[in-house]
Design a protein around this motif. Structure first.
Motif, mmCIF file in Angstrom:
data_model
loop_
_atom_site.group_PDB
_atom_site.id
_atom_site.type_symbol
_atom_site.label_atom_id
_atom_site.label_comp_id
_atom_site.label_asym_id
_atom_site.label_seq_id
_atom_site.Cartn_x
_atom_site.Cartn_y
_atom_site.Cartn_z
ATOM 1 N N HIS A 1 0.847 -1.087 -0.055
ATOM 2 C CA HIS A 1 0.007 -0.186 -0.334
ATOM 3 C C HIS A 1 0.939 1.150 -0.067
ATOM 4 O O HIS A 1 2.195 1.151 0.348
ATOM 5 N N ASP A 2 0.344 2.337 -0.296
ATOM 6 C CA ASP A 2 1.035 3.704 -0.011
ATOM 7 C C ASP A 2 1.529 3.468 1.528
ATOM 8 O O ASP A 2 0.955 3.218 2.303
ATOM 9 N N HIS A 3 2.714 4.338 1.472
ATOM 10 C CA HIS A 3 3.618 4.157 2.866
ATOM 11 C C HIS A 3 2.469 4.887 3.805
ATOM 12 O O HIS A 3 2.084 5.922 3.737
ATOM 13 N N PRO A 4 2.213 4.476 5.001
ATOM 14 C CA PRO A 4 1.183 4.936 5.821
ATOM 15 C C PRO A 4 1.868 6.062 6.579
ATOM 16 O O PRO A 4 0.862 6.860 7.238
ATOM 17 N N ASP B 1 4.101 10.461 2.889
ATOM 18 C CA ASP B 1 3.343 10.523 2.013
ATOM 19 C C ASP B 1 3.944 10.488 0.510
ATOM 20 O O ASP B 1 3.544 10.180 -0.435
ATOM 21 N N GLY B 2 5.232 10.656 0.364
ATOM 22 C CA GLY B 2 6.051 10.527 -0.733
ATOM 23 C C GLY B 2 6.490 9.352 -1.235
ATOM 24 O O GLY B 2 6.900 9.122 -2.441
ATOM 25 N N TYR B 3 6.112 8.156 -0.669
ATOM 26 C CA TYR B 3 6.450 7.030 -0.785
ATOM 27 C C TYR B 3 5.100 6.108 -1.387
ATOM 28 O O TYR B 3 4.505 5.689 -0.309
ATOM 29 N N GLN C 1 2.914 3.171 -3.519
ATOM 30 C CA GLN C 1 2.907 1.741 -3.939
ATOM 31 C C GLN C 1 3.324 1.670 -5.442
ATOM 32 O O GLN C 1 4.315 0.962 -5.537
ATOM 33 N N ARG C 2 3.223 2.564 -6.246
ATOM 34 C CA ARG C 2 3.589 2.599 -7.760
ATOM 35 C C ARG C 2 5.049 2.753 -7.777
ATOM 36 O O ARG C 2 5.641 2.345 -8.762
ATOM 37 N N HIS C 3 5.479 3.533 -6.700
ATOM 38 C CA HIS C 3 7.056 3.642 -6.829
ATOM 39 C C HIS C 3 7.897 2.186 -6.547
ATOM 40 O O HIS C 3 8.700 1.886 -7.312
ATOM 41 N N TYR C 4 7.173 1.717 -5.632
ATOM 42 C CA TYR C 4 7.622 0.222 -5.398
ATOM 43 C C TYR C 4 7.740 -0.658 -6.588
ATOM 44 O O TYR C 4 8.557 -1.203 -7.074
ATOM 45 N N VAL D 1 16.318 7.157 3.893
ATOM 46 C CA VAL D 1 14.994 7.796 4.419
ATOM 47 C C VAL D 1 14.886 9.364 3.803
ATOM 48 O O VAL D 1 14.662 10.233 4.550
ATOM 49 N N ARG D 2 15.116 9.316 2.742
ATOM 50 C CA ARG D 2 15.060 10.997 2.194
ATOM 51 C C ARG D 2 13.658 11.137 1.522
ATOM 52 O O ARG D 2 13.171 10.392 0.886
ATOM 53 N N HIS D 3 13.055 12.296 2.162
ATOM 54 C CA HIS D 3 11.706 12.575 1.373
ATOM 55 C C HIS D 3 11.469 13.886 1.747
ATOM 56 O O HIS D 3 12.150 14.615 2.533
ATOM 57 N N ALA D 4 10.301 14.596 1.533
ATOM 58 C CA ALA D 4 9.815 16.025 1.548
ATOM 59 C C ALA D 4 9.902 16.367 3.115
ATOM 60 O O ALA D 4 10.261 17.529 3.597
#
Length: 396
Positions: free
Chosen positions: A203-206, A209-211, A213-216, A335-338
């Protein structure tokens, strides 16, 4: 009649005026581009806090720097004779330190040091089950001895199938993970892009927000057609690949099913060519590993090192910053994200841009980091002087 050719600064000033930038500022910008990268890094760090000068540690002593740079570049402490020679060198501090950096980067021990750094980074102490550890480490060491560019090294690792004897050691990244697609999807995201997508598998990361399922599954789609093949002649494990196979995924949160072509995070998806995807150079059977005319796994390697993939170079400069300074600009490193931005975004941006401009030259990058005042500062800040050990002779 010929006219004198205008100088580059004059041309730049004219261009700047068209962009509503004063000629004085234009010359200043041009000068800043010529400024060594390590000085630009220090200037950005100093500008990041109004009281930077008051809490930044002073420059380290020659003795402290001499020991530190040996440990970081060649993985061992200097001899007493080397230390005395460095301390007795009366040339300027900057000159003798740069000479030492250059000498250590050219030392064969530096290649061995990088071998261990990148072995840990790429393989995380996984057991050598298909590729002998000595062959893999020798491959890394030889790569760093010739200062192989990072994009070339990664291209070799991500395109290796284990069939070419010369590049077989590079296939350890795949083969000693048993080509487990889920494990590889996560590790490729972590090691080469700086994002840990494990929780986006179902699923989309709980929490991030920037991780998505389509990225995986965008990364997974590059790998899904490949498989481990045991060569019947020499019993070696190699990688084969099928010409067809698409990736669908369903969110356990929403029950929504989606499909994706191969893609790296938010870069454009890479669609298969219409005809060649159904053709083989070698058809798969019990005696032969499949080799399709169009390889999604090869496309992964090419897409990863593409100049369009900003995340690729931001990830590695962040990791090498951590190697040299003890902590990444982004922490944790994968763990880089916005909502977890770099501590100094302008520094990370500068390093990534210059790394590309210098053709992914790792040795150049390490030298720039070693030349910074940030790296060469002492271990104690001005507000926290080193505590001296009590003098036994002064005890009552």
């Amino acid at each position: 009649m010929t006219h004198p050719r205008p100088s580059p600064i004059a041309l730049f000033a004219v261009a700047a005026s068209l962009l509503c930038v004063t000629p004085l500022l234009a010359v200043s910008l041009l000068a800043s581009e010529r400024e060594p990268v390590h000085q630009r890094i220090d200037r950005l760090l100093a500008a990041s806090h109004p009281q930077f000068a008051s809490f930044a540690a002073p420059r380290s002593s020659d003795a402290e720097f001499h020991r530190r740079i040996h440990l970081d570049l060649v993985g061992s402490i200097p001899t007493a004779e080397q230390t005395r020679a460095f301390l007795n060198d009366n040339t300027t501090t900057s000159e003798k330190r740069e000479r030492l950096i250059n000498r250590l980067l050219a030392d064969p021990r530096h290649a061995r040091r990088m071998q261990y750094v990148f072995d840990e980074m790429l393989m995380a102490r996984l057991p050598a089950t298909n590729i002998p550890d000595a062959e893999w480490r020798n491959y890394l060491r030889q790569s760093f001895l010739v200062n192989k560019p990072w994009n070339q090294l990664v291209l070799e690792i991500l395109s290796a199938d284990g069939a070419d004897p010369q590049l077989r050691p590079a296939a350890r990244f795949y083969l000693d993970r048993d080509f487990d697609v889920d494990r590889l999807t996560r590790d490729i995201g972590r090691v080469f892009l700086g994002v840990d997508l494990e929780c986006a598998q179902c699923h989309d990361h709980p929490a991030i927000d920037g991780y998505l399922q389509r990225h995986y599954y965008g990364i997974s789609a590059f790998l899904q057609r490949s498989y481990v093949f045991t060569n019947p002649k020499n019993k070696q494990k190699q990688l084969g690949e099928k010409a067809e196979g698409d990736v669908t995924f369903t969110s356990v949160f929403t029950d929504e099913t989606s499909q994706t072509d191969p893609r790296l995070l938010d870069l454009p998806a890479i669609a298969d060519p219409s005809e060649s995807a159904k053709q083989y150079l070698v058809k798969p059977d019990k005696k032969s590993r499949g080799v399709p005319q169009y390889s999604r796994r090869l496309k992964l390697a090419q897409a990863m090192v593409s100049a369009d993939n900003i995340d690729f170079r931001r990830n590695i400069v962040n990791r090498l910053w951590a190697v040299m300074l003890g902590r990444g600009l982004v922490e944790p490193l994968d763990v880089r994200h916005a909502e977890n931005p770099p501590s100094h975004p302008a520094v990370l941006k500068l390093l990534a841009e210059e790394f590309l401009r210098h053709d992914y030259d790792i040795r150049w990058l390490i030298k720039q980091l070693a030349l910074t005042e940030a790296y060469q500062r002492g271990s104690f800040t001005a507000h926290a002087p080193p505590q001296t050990a009590p003098n036994p002779a002064a005890a009552p």
